[in-house]
Design an enzyme around this catalytic site. Structure first.
Site, PDB file in Angstrom:
ATOM      1  N   ASP A  41      -8.852  -5.453  -5.233  1.00  0.00           N
ATOM      2  CA  ASP A  41      -8.385  -4.403  -4.325  1.00  0.00           C
ATOM      3  C   ASP A  41      -9.404  -3.270  -4.258  1.00  0.00           C
ATOM      4  O   ASP A  41      -9.731  -2.649  -5.271  1.00  0.00           O
ATOM      5  CB  ASP A  41      -7.032  -3.878  -4.803  1.00  0.00           C
ATOM      6  CG  ASP A  41      -6.310  -3.069  -3.738  1.00  0.00           C
ATOM      7  OD1 ASP A  41      -6.907  -2.116  -3.206  1.00  0.00           O
ATOM      8  OD2 ASP A  41      -5.137  -3.385  -3.452  1.00  0.00           O
ATOM      9  N   SER A  77       0.842  -1.191   0.000  1.00  0.00           N
ATOM     10  CA  SER A  77       0.000   0.000   0.000  1.00  0.00           C
ATOM     11  C   SER A  77       0.883   1.249   0.000  1.00  0.00           C
ATOM     12  O   SER A  77       1.684   1.427  -0.914  1.00  0.00           O
ATOM     13  CB  SER A  77      -0.954  -0.047   1.196  1.00  0.00           C
ATOM     14  OG  SER A  77      -1.975   0.908   1.056  1.00  0.00           O
ATOM     15  N   HIS A 126      -6.936  -5.893  -0.929  1.00  0.00           N
ATOM     16  CA  HIS A 126      -5.860  -5.090  -0.370  1.00  0.00           C
ATOM     17  C   HIS A 126      -5.358  -5.774   0.904  1.00  0.00           C
ATOM     18  O   HIS A 126      -6.133  -6.372   1.649  1.00  0.00           O
ATOM     19  CB  HIS A 126      -6.415  -3.700  -0.036  1.00  0.00           C
ATOM     20  CG  HIS A 126      -5.392  -2.631   0.086  1.00  0.00           C
ATOM     21  ND1 HIS A 126      -4.727  -2.096  -1.003  1.00  0.00           N
ATOM     22  CD2 HIS A 126      -4.922  -1.964   1.168  1.00  0.00           C
ATOM     23  CE1 HIS A 126      -3.914  -1.153  -0.591  1.00  0.00           C
ATOM     24  NE2 HIS A 126      -3.998  -1.053   0.726  1.00  0.00           N
TER      25      HIS A 126
END
Length: 425
Positions: free
Chosen positions: A346, A249, A379
């Site tokens: 995601d 991230s 994610h």
């Protein structure tokens, strides 16, 4: 509430979690709850499936099928089991996705180079049954060393094999959290344990967070950590000549920026002469377009959100200050080898952003750029051990072993050539 109604409610909730794992709701403001529920349901799918089957079986044995609520609850349980089976199958598919990505970028014989030749291990089901117990008896963690003055945000942890191998390659882990939250204690642990067990030295760092820290303070601190490693990692058996970087991230963004800004003295105030180069980069579900150049809708929404002024500062000018923080704007021919990993589900960072970054980097870089697109991955899929994260960690580890072996081979070749021609290096 009646027993049948409670059973029905549990099964409907499970069915909803399963549906979200299979097809997450897109876009803000749903992205946060979509991510949290989808992430847990996806990576804990085997546990959720087992709980669903046990719940349904216990309910039928104890109470039978007496009314419409029981029938609907059992039907929902059946749908959940089928859906979770599909989620598990997608997670198991990560092995093929990662292997295909590496073979495509590095060549079908990449495993014949050095340590990358190790056999592919089986899934450790016993370990995955208790995914939050992340430790290995052969790995030692040294906590909270100072890599720079400034307190808790300038601390580094070192992971190394208990026997402290000599001249071990080094992996730097950068945590995510949207540049505003996060800690070295909670991310990248499965990969670091794998690498340390293989004989690497791993380092996990904290760095200054926004809004108190304004870009590029985050990256400057990380470069200070690299300089510290080059001067100190030898104490733990590490080789300062080979440092790779990874992160997820915001950590994936910072890892890419670190790898792509080698030699930029403006990002090394007061330590301009330090070597902060990176020899390999493996960003996970990172942010690569800070200025919305790709035109991707979700990326533009992020650029126009309140997060960017928080990270870049309220006085940040568009587009120049946004481009300065964008990996996409720093592509270079001498970029180190990359292995980019991103999931198709995601909820925060669109997979199209990773695809476009990889395509552009491949056009520019002289080194290989591998890309694994993971079907159904949310994610932060790699926070704890799961079927998918285990396979991805193994693949990233093989990529890093390949990059290190490749460098050693190149150095040996230069030394041999120099010796044969009488050149003194």
């Amino acid at each position: 509430m009646r027993i049948s109604n409670r059973f029905l409610l549990r099964q409907l909730v499970t069915a909803g979690l399963t549906a979200n794992a299979l097809r997450p709701l897109p876009g803000m403001p749903a992205s946060v709850p979509t991510f949290v529920s989808g992430w847990l349901a996806t990576e804990l799918a085997p546990q959720l499936l087992a709980a669903t089957v046990v719940d349904a079986a216990v309910h039928v044995v104890r109470h039978g099928v007496r009314d419409r609520g029981d029938v609907v609850g059992l039907a929902a349980a059946g749908v959940s089991v089928a859906g979770l089976g599909a989620v598990i199958a997608a997670g198991r598919g990560a092995q093929g996705e990662v292997e295909s990505a590496l073979e495509s970028a590095l060549g079908p014989d990449f495993r014949s180079i050095g340590d990358a030749a190790r056999p592919i291990p089986r899934v450790p089901w016993r370990q995955l049954a208790f995914p939050f117990r992340m430790r290995r008896p052969d790995v030692v963690r040294v906590r909270d060393l100072d890599y720079s003055p400034g307190g808790s945000r300038f601390k580094i942890d070192i992971y190394h094999r208990r026997d402290i191998p000599a001249n071990a390659p080094v992996l730097l882990q950068i945590h995510g959290g949207g540049w505003v939250i996060g800690s070295k204690d909670h991310q990248g642990i499965p990969l670091m344990l794998e690498m340390a067990s293989r004989g690497w030295v791993c380092a996990a760092i904290n760095y200054p967070l926004s809004p108190k820290a304004v870009w590029p303070a985050h990256l400057i601190a990380i470069k200070r950590a690299v300089a510290w490693l080059r001067g100190n990692v030898g104490r733990f058996g590490g080789d300062p000549g080979f440092i790779a970087v990874t992160g997820g991230s915001a950590g994936g963004h910072l890892a890419a920026m670190l790898a792509l800004t080698s030699g930029d003295t403006s990002l090394q105030p007061g330590f301009e002469d330090a070597d902060t180069s990176i020899q390999a980069c493996a960003p996970h579900y990172g942010v690569y377009d800070f200025a919305g150049e790709t035109g991707i809708k979700a990326t533009r929404q992020r650029v126009e959100s309140g997060l960017m002024p928080m990270v870049l500062g309220k006085k940040a000018q568009f587009p120049q200050d946004y481009l300065a923080a964008s990996p996409r704007a720093h592509l270079r021919e001498d970029a180190p080898p990359f292995f980019v990993v991103h999931g198709t589900s995601d909820s925060f960072i669109p997979v199209a952003e990773a695809r476009e970054f990889v395509d552009r980097l491949r056009e520019v870089s002289a080194n290989p750029v591998a890309y694994a697109e993971l079907r159904g991955a949310q994610h932060a899929f790699d926070i704890f051990p799961s079927i998918r994260s285990f396979r991805v960690a193994q693949g990233v580890a093989d990529f890093l072993d390949w990059a290190h072996a490749r460098q050693k081979s190149a150095v040996a070749s230069v030394d041999t050539t120099g010796a044969a021609t009488g050149v003194v290096s």
